[in-house]
Design a protein around this motif. Structure first.
Motif, PDB file in Angstrom:
ATOM      1  N   GLY A  23       0.793  -1.221  -0.149  1.00 41.75           N
ATOM      2  CA  GLY A  23      -0.017   0.006   0.023  1.00 41.75           C
ATOM      3  C   GLY A  23       0.780   1.195   0.279  1.00 41.75           C
ATOM      4  N   SER A  24       0.610   2.044   0.842  1.00 41.99           N
ATOM      5  CA  SER A  24       1.559   3.426   0.868  1.00 41.99           C
ATOM      6  C   SER A  24       2.620   3.187   2.041  1.00 41.99           C
ATOM      7  CB  SER A  24       0.538   4.513   1.497  1.00 41.99           C
ATOM      8  OG  SER A  24       0.158   4.336   2.913  1.00 41.99           O
ATOM      9  N   GLU A  25       3.054   1.834   2.406  1.00 33.85           N
ATOM     10  CA  GLU A  25       4.293   1.695   3.023  1.00 33.85           C
ATOM     11  C   GLU A  25       5.551   1.015   2.247  1.00 33.85           C
ATOM     12  OE1 GLU A  25       3.113  -0.127   6.833  1.00 33.85           O
ATOM     13  OE2 GLU A  25       1.582   1.489   7.342  1.00 33.85           O
ATOM     14  N   ILE A  26       6.617   1.510   2.809  1.00 34.09           N
ATOM     15  CA  ILE A  26       7.626   0.682   2.380  1.00 34.09           C
ATOM     16  C   ILE A  26       8.805   0.587   3.673  1.00 34.09           C
ATOM     17  CG2 ILE A  26       9.984   1.048   0.863  1.00 34.09           C
ATOM     18  CD1 ILE A  26       8.253   3.110  -0.770  1.00 34.09           C
ATOM     19  N   ALA A  27       9.338  -0.823   3.495  1.00 34.57           N
ATOM     20  CA  ALA A  27      10.195  -1.122   4.492  1.00 34.57           C
ATOM     21  C   ALA A  27      11.667  -1.666   3.679  1.00 34.57           C
ATOM     22  CB  ALA A  27       9.555  -2.266   5.350  1.00 34.57           C
ATOM     23  N   ILE A  28      12.637  -1.006   4.091  1.00 33.49           N
ATOM     24  CA  ILE A  28      13.965  -1.427   3.759  1.00 33.49           C
ATOM     25  C   ILE A  28      14.711  -2.002   4.647  1.00 33.49           C
ATOM     26  CG2 ILE A  28      15.937  -0.283   2.473  1.00 33.49           C
ATOM     27  CD1 ILE A  28      14.095   2.316   1.870  1.00 33.49           C
ATOM     28  N   SER A  29      15.186  -3.033   4.359  1.00 33.62           N
ATOM     29  CA  SER A  29      16.018  -3.702   5.334  1.00 33.62           C
ATOM     30  C   SER A  29      17.577  -3.356   5.149  1.00 33.62           C
ATOM     31  CB  SER A  29      15.920  -5.186   5.326  1.00 33.62           C
ATOM     32  OG  SER A  29      14.437  -5.650   5.604  1.00 33.62           O
ATOM     33  N   PHE A  30      18.201  -3.319   6.110  1.00 37.83           N
ATOM     34  CA  PHE A  30      19.648  -2.715   5.899  1.00 37.83           C
ATOM     35  C   PHE A  30      20.624  -4.078   6.741  1.00 37.83           C
ATOM     36  CE2 PHE A  30      17.675   1.077   4.867  1.00 37.83           C
ATOM     37  CZ  PHE A  30      18.418   1.722   3.898  1.00 37.83           C
ATOM     38  N   LYS A  31      21.932  -3.819   6.291  1.00 34.21           N
ATOM     39  CA  LYS A  31      22.965  -4.484   6.695  1.00 34.21           C
ATOM     40  C   LYS A  31      24.027  -3.580   7.010  1.00 34.21           C
ATOM     41  CE  LYS A  31      22.460  -9.452   5.097  1.00 34.21           C
ATOM     42  NZ  LYS A  31      22.834 -10.458   4.622  1.00 34.21           N
ATOM     43  N   SER A  32      24.727  -3.783   8.365  1.00 40.29           N
ATOM     44  CA  SER A  32      25.827  -2.944   8.601  1.00 40.29           C
ATOM     45  C   SER A  32      25.731  -1.232   8.693  1.00 40.29           C
ATOM     46  CB  SER A  32      26.843  -3.524   7.873  1.00 40.29           C
ATOM     47  OG  SER A  32      27.108  -4.656   7.784  1.00 40.29           O
ATOM     48  N   ILE A  33      24.560  -1.031   9.358  1.00 44.26           N
ATOM     49  CA  ILE A  33      24.513   0.356   9.617  1.00 44.26           C
ATOM     50  C   ILE A  33      25.378   0.743  10.901  1.00 44.26           C
ATOM     51  CG2 ILE A  33      22.707   2.141  10.411  1.00 44.26           C
ATOM     52  CD1 ILE A  33      20.740   0.794   8.781  1.00 44.26           C
ATOM     53  N   PHE A  34      25.978   1.834  11.169  1.00 48.24           N
ATOM     54  CA  PHE A  34      26.576   2.153  12.226  1.00 48.24           C
ATOM     55  C   PHE A  34      25.771   3.266  13.197  1.00 48.24           C
ATOM     56  CE2 PHE A  34      29.573   4.888  14.538  1.00 48.24           C
ATOM     57  CZ  PHE A  34      30.310   3.716  15.189  1.00 48.24           C
ATOM     58  N   PHE A  35      25.633   2.995  14.346  1.00 49.65           N
ATOM     59  CA  PHE A  35      24.686   3.685  15.182  1.00 49.65           C
ATOM     60  C   PHE A  35      25.512   4.258  16.304  1.00 49.65           C
ATOM     61  CE2 PHE A  35      22.444   3.594  19.221  1.00 49.65           C
ATOM     62  CZ  PHE A  35      21.638   4.797  18.813  1.00 49.65           C
ATOM     63  N   GLU A  36      25.403   5.594  16.281  1.00 46.67           N
ATOM     64  CA  GLU A  36      25.886   6.365  17.522  1.00 46.67           C
ATOM     65  C   GLU A  36      24.908   6.991  18.471  1.00 46.67           C
ATOM     66  OE1 GLU A  36      28.864  10.224  18.409  1.00 46.67           O
ATOM     67  OE2 GLU A  36      29.119   9.028  16.432  1.00 46.67           O
ATOM     68  N   SER A  37      24.673   6.691  19.744  1.00 45.96           N
ATOM     69  CA  SER A  37      23.599   7.083  20.568  1.00 45.96           C
ATOM     70  C   SER A  37      23.840   8.523  21.046  1.00 45.96           C
ATOM     71  CB  SER A  37      23.332   6.129  21.864  1.00 45.96           C
ATOM     72  OG  SER A  37      22.603   6.614  22.630  1.00 45.96           O
ATOM     73  N   ASN A  38      23.048   9.261  21.288  1.00 46.52           N
ATOM     74  CA  ASN A  38      23.050  10.849  21.903  1.00 46.52           C
ATOM     75  C   ASN A  38      23.106  10.583  23.435  1.00 46.52           C
ATOM     76  OD1 ASN A  38      23.014  12.111  19.604  1.00 46.52           O
ATOM     77  ND2 ASN A  38      20.769  12.441  19.626  1.00 46.52           N
ATOM     78  N   LYS A  39      22.367   9.583  23.954  1.00 39.53           N
ATOM     79  CA  LYS A  39      22.009   9.267  25.384  1.00 39.53           C
ATOM     80  C   LYS A  39      23.027   8.406  26.046  1.00 39.53           C
ATOM     81  CE  LYS A  39      17.384  10.189  24.595  1.00 39.53           C
ATOM     82  NZ  LYS A  39      16.114   9.827  24.540  1.00 39.53           N
ATOM     83  N   LEU A  46      24.800  -2.406  13.259  1.00 38.77           N
ATOM     84  CA  LEU A  46      23.543  -3.217  13.367  1.00 38.77           C
ATOM     85  C   LEU A  46      22.789  -3.355  12.228  1.00 38.77           C
ATOM     86  CD1 LEU A  46      21.271  -0.729  13.794  1.00 38.77           C
ATOM     87  CD2 LEU A  46      22.186  -0.584  15.854  1.00 38.77           C
ATOM     88  N   ASN A  47      22.175  -4.321  12.019  1.00 37.82           N
ATOM     89  CA  ASN A  47      21.078  -4.510  11.105  1.00 37.82           C
ATOM     90  C   ASN A  47      19.858  -3.888  11.590  1.00 37.82           C
ATOM     91  OD1 ASN A  47      23.000  -5.923   9.807  1.00 37.82           O
ATOM     92  ND2 ASN A  47      22.139  -8.285  10.721  1.00 37.82           N
ATOM     93  N   ALA A  48      19.278  -3.003  10.394  1.00 29.29           N
ATOM     94  CA  ALA A  48      18.013  -2.404  10.904  1.00 29.29           C
ATOM     95  C   ALA A  48      17.132  -2.106   9.624  1.00 29.29           C
ATOM     96  CB  ALA A  48      18.526  -0.861  11.238  1.00 29.29           C
ATOM     97  N   VAL A  49      15.789  -1.871  10.142  1.00 32.09           N
ATOM     98  CA  VAL A  49      14.813  -1.721   8.885  1.00 32.09           C
ATOM     99  C   VAL A  49      14.467  -0.203   9.018  1.00 32.09           C
ATOM    100  CG1 VAL A  49      12.293  -2.205   8.277  1.00 32.09           C
ATOM    101  CG2 VAL A  49      14.037  -3.999   9.136  1.00 32.09           C
ATOM    102  N   ILE A  50      14.166   0.592   7.934  1.00 30.49           N
ATOM    103  CA  ILE A  50      13.690   1.838   7.897  1.00 30.49           C
ATOM    104  C   ILE A  50      12.179   1.591   7.117  1.00 30.49           C
ATOM    105  CG2 ILE A  50      13.829   4.019   6.748  1.00 30.49           C
ATOM    106  CD1 ILE A  50      16.614   3.994   6.727  1.00 30.49           C
ATOM    107  N   ARG A  51      11.098   1.963   8.196  1.00 32.03           N
ATOM    108  CA  ARG A  51       9.866   1.892   7.583  1.00 32.03           C
ATOM    109  C   ARG A  51       9.215   3.384   7.641  1.00 32.03           C
ATOM    110  NH1 ARG A  51       8.368  -3.047   8.459  1.00 32.03           N
ATOM    111  NH2 ARG A  51       9.336  -4.430  10.196  1.00 32.03           N
ATOM    112  N   LEU A  52       8.812   3.214   6.209  1.00 35.13           N
ATOM    113  CA  LEU A  52       8.086   4.617   5.662  1.00 35.13           C
ATOM    114  C   LEU A  52       6.809   4.468   5.634  1.00 35.13           C
ATOM    115  CD1 LEU A  52      10.830   3.981   3.686  1.00 35.13           C
ATOM    116  CD2 LEU A  52      10.717   6.680   3.796  1.00 35.13           C
ATOM    117  N   SER A  53       6.007   5.403   6.384  1.00 36.13           N
ATOM    118  CA  SER A  53       4.572   5.151   6.285  1.00 36.13           C
ATOM    119  C   SER A  53       3.952   6.406   5.655  1.00 36.13           C
ATOM    120  CB  SER A  53       4.030   5.039   7.622  1.00 36.13           C
ATOM    121  OG  SER A  53       4.578   3.896   8.237  1.00 36.13           O
TER     122      SER A  53
END
Length: 125
Positions: A23-39, A46-53
């Motif tokens: 429908g109007s959603e897209i999910a993109i699965s990624f391997k090897s994203i680098f994450f840096e926390s603010n907190k 990590l592996n991650a999914v970007i969900r666009l709604s």
């Protein structure tokens, strides 16, 4: 670099593992994203999914050089290796390679962009 409410995600040299459209959603699965926390003092890969709604537009182009562009196929995933990534005004912009061929640009505009990994999730800003 993609910024979120809890930190930043660097997609440079990450691989797209798959794309699901519904429908109007897209999910993109990624391997090897680098994450840096603010907190927290956390830097991790990590592996991650970007969900666009509520996606309002999606386009992909291949830049052939000399100012020449052609539309890229959206039936699958127009990029498999990401070199540049950003979000601006609700538009996710990914640039990189498809089957080792440069240079592709994929833009998706959505009302909501969420990044998920494991049991975690962050709202992209």
């Amino acid at each position: 670099m993609i910024y979120a409410d809890i930190g930043s995600f660097d997609l440079e040299n990450s691989r797209i593992d798959g794309v699901l459209r519904s429908g109007s959603e897209i999910a993109i699965s990624f391997k090897s994203i680098f994450f840096e926390s603010n907190k927290h003092q956390t830097n991790e890969q990590l592996n991650a999914v970007i969900r666009l709604s509520n996606v309002t537009s999606e386009s992909a182009t291949q830049h052939l050089g000399g100012g020449v562009e052609k539309h890229a196929d959206l039936s699958d995933c127009p990029i498999d290796i990401v070199e540049l990534a950003s979000i601006e005004n609700g538009t996710l912009n990914l640039q990189g390679y498809k089957n080792n061929t440069p240079w592709f640009c994929w833009e998706i505009t959505a009302l909501s962009i969420i990044i998920e990994w494991g049991e975690n999730r962050a709202t992209a800003t």
